[in-house]
Design an enzyme around this catalytic site. Structure first.
Site, PDB file in Angstrom:
ATOM      1  N   ARG A  84       0.792  -1.374   0.027  1.00  0.00           N
ATOM      2  CA  ARG A  84       0.044  -0.094  -0.112  1.00  0.00           C
ATOM      3  C   ARG A  84       0.927   1.420  -0.080  1.00  0.00           C
ATOM      4  O   ARG A  84       1.849   1.265   0.724  1.00  0.00           O
ATOM      5  CB  ARG A  84      -0.922   0.066   1.268  1.00  0.00           C
ATOM      6  N   GLU A  98      -3.268   7.682  -4.828  1.00  0.00           N
ATOM      7  CA  GLU A  98      -3.542   6.651  -5.849  1.00  0.00           C
ATOM      8  C   GLU A  98      -4.656   7.240  -6.270  1.00  0.00           C
ATOM      9  O   GLU A  98      -5.835   7.072  -5.990  1.00  0.00           O
ATOM     10  CB  GLU A  98      -3.478   5.513  -5.438  1.00  0.00           C
ATOM     11  N   HIS A 116      -1.038   0.140 -10.234  1.00  0.00           N
ATOM     12  CA  HIS A 116      -1.622  -0.743  -9.275  1.00  0.00           C
ATOM     13  C   HIS A 116      -2.055  -1.917 -10.194  1.00  0.00           C
ATOM     14  O   HIS A 116      -3.263  -2.480 -10.211  1.00  0.00           O
ATOM     15  CB  HIS A 116      -2.802  -0.178  -8.781  1.00  0.00           C
TER      16      HIS A 116
END
Length: 335
Positions: A246, A274, A293
């Site tokens: 993360r 993000e 991602h």
């Protein structure tokens, strides 16, 4: 033939046919009575609310709404929540556990593509491939002659932060290679590390001695900025930081300072925020390699998650223990 229990999908509707392609959906419907056209994206929707009254199994995924007490009150027959994705933290509530509802997650299946991505990045980073690609693109000729010094994966030291599902799967994938692998994890002792076949180090020692550091710890209050200015300063010059966990685990301000100094490099599949803002220097720094991602299950990989859920349903209905049951006791320190 015994009556099949009623199940319902609870996730972003467009994901259902990807996670449960025709063959997997057909197998699922051998075990449960489920309408693939009725997908709960909002538990207050009238049709969903009516269906909840008879639902025994919820098949959840990305986009599942919160299972709050009101929703659970509307689903008195619910006995299992089977998650066709990774973490269940975003939608489970204390009421789920208090009512004794079994929860299972395909996090183990989702761990495989993340570990595969990380393995690939470790091997490419060991060759300093990204920098050499850029040099070749700029010069349009080989920027070196003969043997290139300072690169290679023979004896490269890889430090893994966190013996999570992904961290452990990565350790398995690294075994065939001539790498020295170490681990930092406060919940693993020397015997546990020995069983995994890795050296156990403190985080400081791992950062100081590793050529490549890869983060696989969960996102918790304690792990926010786990890798901050102090930790980055301990990383060896020329080393590489990989983050597929993360974005919050890394202090991006401190990381950008280190990258601008040219002392280390970074491979980031996750960031904070993000996505990154358009003016983030991470896009342009030559020693930062950013991907959007993609490490987790994507494309045809998500079908593996559906198969995992079908296998869990088969276990559940045959009276066997769920293979991937989520333990509430360790949920707070799990991904």
């Amino acid at each position: 033939m015994p009556e099949r229990p009623v199940a319902m999908f609870a996730m972003t509707a467009e994901n259902v046919p990807q996670i449960f392609p025709p063959a997997t959906l057909a197998r699922l419907r051998d075990f449960v009575d489920i309408d693939p056209a009725l997908v709960a994206e909002d538990f207050t929707d009238a049709r969903v609310r009516d269906a909840l009254a008879e639902t025994e199994i919820l098949i959840t995924g990305w986009g599942c709404p919160a299972l709050d007490p009101a929703t659970l009150d509307a689903a008195p027959k619910l006995r299992a929540v089977l998650h066709a994705a990774g973490s269940v933290k975003s939608f489970t509530t204390p009421a789920v556990w208090e009512r004794g509802i079994a929860v299972s997650s395909a996090a183990g299946s989702n761990a495989l593509p993340v570990a595969e991505y990380t393995l690939a990045m470790i091997l490419l980073a060991g060759k300093d491939l990204f920098a050499h690609r850029d040099r070749l693109r700029t010069r349009r000729a080989f920027p070196h002659e003969g043997i290139v010094p300072g690169i290679g994966n023979f004896g490269r030291r890889v430090g893994i932060v966190g013996a999570s599902r992904i961290g452990r799967r990565l350790i398995e994938l690294l075994r065939p290679f001539d790498l020295e692998v170490s681990l930092a994890d406060p919940y693993v002792d020397e015997a546990g590390a020995g069983a995994l076949g890795v050296s156990l180090l403190s985080l400081d020692d791992l950062l100081r001695t590793s050529d490549i550091v890869t983060i696989h710890a969960p996102e918790t209050a304690e792990t926010r900025h786990l890798i901050g200015r102090r930790e980055l300063a301990r990383m060896a010059g020329g080393s590489v930081l990989i983050n597929t966990a993360r974005g919050s685990l890394v202090d991006h301000g401190a990381l950008i300072e280190e990258l601008r100094a040219g002392r280390i490099s970074a491979i980031l599949d996750v960031t904070e925020p993000e996505p990154l803002p358009a003016d983030s220097p991470l896009y342009d720094l030559p020693n930062a390699f950013i991907t959007p991602h993609l490490a987790g299950s994507q494309g045809n990989e998500v079908a593996r998650l559906g198969l995992t859920v079908v296998d869990e349903i088969e276990r559940l209905l045959s009276g066997r223990e769920l293979a991937y049951r989520v333990d509430r006791e360790v949920l707070d320190r799990a991904a």
